[in-house]
Scaffold this active site. Structure first.
Site, PDB file in Angstrom:
ATOM      1  N   ASP A 156       1.126  -1.336   0.078  1.00  0.00           N
ATOM      2  CA  ASP A 156      -0.059   0.166   0.095  1.00  0.00           C
ATOM      3  C   ASP A 156       1.027   1.473  -0.010  1.00  0.00           C
ATOM      4  OD1 ASP A 156      -1.755  -2.147   0.562  1.00  0.00           O
ATOM      5  OD2 ASP A 156      -3.036  -0.887   1.902  1.00  0.00           O
ATOM      6  N   LYS A 220      -6.978   3.387  -3.323  1.00  0.00           N
ATOM      7  CA  LYS A 220      -7.380   3.299  -2.018  1.00  0.00           C
ATOM      8  C   LYS A 220      -7.537   4.500  -1.591  1.00  0.00           C
ATOM      9  CE  LYS A 220      -5.304   2.054   2.326  1.00  0.00           C
ATOM     10  NZ  LYS A 220      -4.313   1.298   3.089  1.00  0.00           N
ATOM     11  N   LYS A 256     -10.192   0.079  -2.920  1.00  0.00           N
ATOM     12  CA  LYS A 256     -10.189  -0.166  -1.048  1.00  0.00           C
ATOM     13  C   LYS A 256     -10.508   1.247  -0.478  1.00  0.00           C
ATOM     14  CE  LYS A 256      -7.059  -1.379   2.464  1.00  0.00           C
ATOM     15  NZ  LYS A 256      -5.710  -1.871   2.825  1.00  0.00           N
TER      16      LYS A 256
END
Lengths: 320, 295
Positions: A156, A220, A256
């Site tokens: 991430d 995300k 996400k």
């Protein structure tokens, strides 16, 4: 939105040829109707999901959780406990699905990897000087390589919001491409935009396209470290982006939302957004995730309520 | 006759320090003893009950952790506010129970006095039911009463205000938090009491008041895993039995229906101790070195 053309992938490949073309493309994206977006997200949030549909949604949501601990006070013991919980979220009911992944800082990847060994649970690691992203590129890349070497299945990364807001789109693009390379073929890359710092919906749409053009596997919303995190509206906007991106290029990208999703009700609202916007193809933990920690407990309590008919309480789930 | 239209009051629930309508959006008609319409009260659903339990649980840490002295001050403040709104309660009790103004006033006065009585008990109950125990070893052995947790209170059906105060005050005096199901036929005094609580230093969530069908709201409370005790004062025999069975699931403390109305007698400490648990601490007497106790 530009309409779908047979060689759309090619058309978009030209977009990243230079700083100028990239900026023209991103600024050429249609503006976001903020009122309409929020109204749409709110109206989809009013769907009533009950009984069997609710049971399905809760199990699906559990299987989509990236169980996260990103604290300065994380200890190996806490990470191991988190791993155990990810594999067996509710030890009293073996039918409970495992979560999708555990999400930890790079130095905890090896510990987490050992804790979930032999299960379907993946290990995700934040990297690139999370959460601010204010470090030289060499440091960020080293951060990523360390995490991958330690066995992270997913990375991430945070984008350089300063460069993005200053209009240096190519710098942000190059950085994502470099991190993508550092991930190699093993790790999937999630790109965090920190939507709470991007100021406008237009910027979130631009960032989404920028991330996808640069090769993100997931986009995300946020780090969970700022005041405004995932909201139904900004997630809806990103879901529209991945839907349109696949329509043009044939490449599917996951989404996400992270931070601020604490109740089963909220999670189910997000699943409705996914189904109604991106479609059923995204209703799978390969393409949609929740970045959360306390959400899992609420999902488990709701699951127990459905199974037994009695309201459950926080005494019947773990503290972390 | 004046031309003025009177302003009707919208009675609402009291949950977590706020005054929401029922989540279900339902209301039911409340009438006086002769069947004349008084107001519409919210008809709570089990989701309202669940929300109330969440609020009560959230408030428990702060309320049970407050000093007994502080709780006494707060409860006394409630009695002060009740005194200030005495006329309103007399009116509501008279309507609800079909009493004359003087009989209703007697009830309200007794309720306020009872509230003061329990306010005084907050910092004294520990002396009565706690203390040092003699043990066969070099230890101080101390027992002290601790609040049980979240208590569901089914308020008495007949006595809409005095009965309510009689069951509610002892529960919160000792540091528990309460989810109250008001008298089904006459919930208005309970809903007005919530307004008093909201303006008298009682932290939000310590008392939560629901109105509606007792038989509908009580079962989810009795089976709720996060409710620690239940007072069945307002349940009839059949319902009480059913609730007691449901409450056994997580070993709730159950107080069976008992009369609460006789205000000519002092209530005693039974209702205070019903929702207390005893914590016992063993502490070595003095330092224990290699040479043995210095004590």
């Amino acid at each position: 939105m530009p309409t779908t053309a047979p060689n759309a992938a090619h058309a978009l490949a030209d977009v990243t040829a230079s700083d100028g073309t990239l900026r023209r493309f991103l600024h050429g994206l249609p503006g976001v109707d903020a009122v309409g977006l929020e109204a749409r997200a709110a109206s989809l949030g009013t769907r009533s999901i009950k009984t069997t549909a609710k049971a399905y949604a809760i199990d699906l949501a559990i299987s989509m959780v990236d169980l996260t601990t990103l604290e300065g006070a994380d200890t190996p013991g806490k990470v191991r406990a988190l791993g155990a919980k990810a594999v067996h979220p509710d030890p009293t009911d073996p039918a409970t699905p495992s979560t999708a992944a555990v999400c930890v800082y790079p130095d905890m990847v090896a510990t987490a990897k050992a804790a979930v060994a032999g299960s379907s649970v993946k290990v995700a690691s934040v990297a690139t000087a999370f959460p601010a992203g204010r470090a030289p590129l060499t440091v960020k890349l080293a951060d990523v390589r360390e995490a991958v070497a330690a066995g992270a299945d997913e990375i991430d990364m945070v984008i350089d919001r300063g460069a993005f807001l200053a209009g240096h789109f190519m710098k942000v693009y190059d950085e994502i491409v470099a991190v993508r390379e550092a991930c190699g073929t093993e790790a999937r890359l999630k790109v965090i935009f920190e939507t709470g710092e991007l100021s406008t919906y237009d910027n979130i749409r631009r960032a989404s396209w920028l991330g996808m053009l640069a090769g993100a596997d997931f986009i995300k919303t946020s780090t969970g470290k700022v005041a405004v995190n995932a909201t139904p509206a900004n997630t809806l906007l990103m879901l529209e982006a991945v839907r349109d991106f696949r329509a043009q290029t044939g490449i599917q990208v996951g989404v996400k939302p992270a931070g601020g999703i604490r109740t089963s009700k909220d999670a189910i609202k997000f699943l409705v957004l996914v189904n109604e916007t991106a479609g059923e193809d995204w209703l799978d933990n390969h393409w949609f995730r929740f970045g959360a920690s306390s959400l899992l407990n609420d999902l488990l309590m709701q699951r127990q309520k459905l199974a037994t008919g009695r309201y459950s309480g926080p005494d019947y789930v773990t503290v972390d | 006759m004046s031309d003025r239209l009177s302003v009707l009051k919208t009675y609402k629930l009291y949950v977590g320090g706020k005054f929401p309508r029922s989540e279900s959006g339902r209301v039911y008609e409340v009438t006086d003893a002769k069947g004349k319409w008084l107001a519409n009260a919210p008809l709570s659903s089990r989701k309202d009950a669940r929300d109330a339990v969440v609020a009560a649980r959230k408030a428990f840490g702060g309320w049970s952790g407050a000093t007994a002295y502080n709780r006494g001050q707060v409860l006394y403040r409630v009695a002060e506010m009740l005194e200030g709104r005495r006329a309103q309660f007399v009116h509501e009790v008279a309507d609800a129970e079909g009493l004359s103004k003087s009989k209703a006033a007697e009830q309200v006065d007794a309720a306020i006095d009872r509230w003061v009585w329990y306010a005084g008990w907050t910092d004294k109950i520990a002396q009565v039911v706690g203390g040092g125990n003699p043990v066969a070893g070099p230890f101080f052995n101390l027992s002290s009463p601790e609040p049980t947790g979240v208590v569901a209170v089914l308020a008495p059906q007949e006595s809409s205000f005095l009965g309510l105060v009689s069951v509610l005050a002892p529960v919160i005096a000792t540091g528990n938090t309460a989810v109250v199901v008001a008298s089904e036929r006459s919930p208005l005094p309970a809903l007005s009491l919530a307004e008093v609580l909201a303006t008298s230093d009682v932290p939000g969530g310590v008392v939560n008041v629901l109105s509606g069908r007792t038989a509908e709201i009580a079962p989810p409370l009795a089976s709720h895993q996060d409710v620690n005790a239940i007072d069945l004062a307002g349940a009839d025999d059949v319902l009480a039995k059913e609730l007691e069975i449901a409450a056994a699931d997580n070993l709730k403390r159950v107080l069976r229906p008992q009369p609460v109305d006789n205000w000519s007698e002092t209530p005693g400490t039974d209702r205070l101790t019903a929702f207390l648990e005893t914590k016992t601490v063993w502490h070595p007497t003095g330092s224990l070195g290699a040479s043995g106790s210095s004590y």
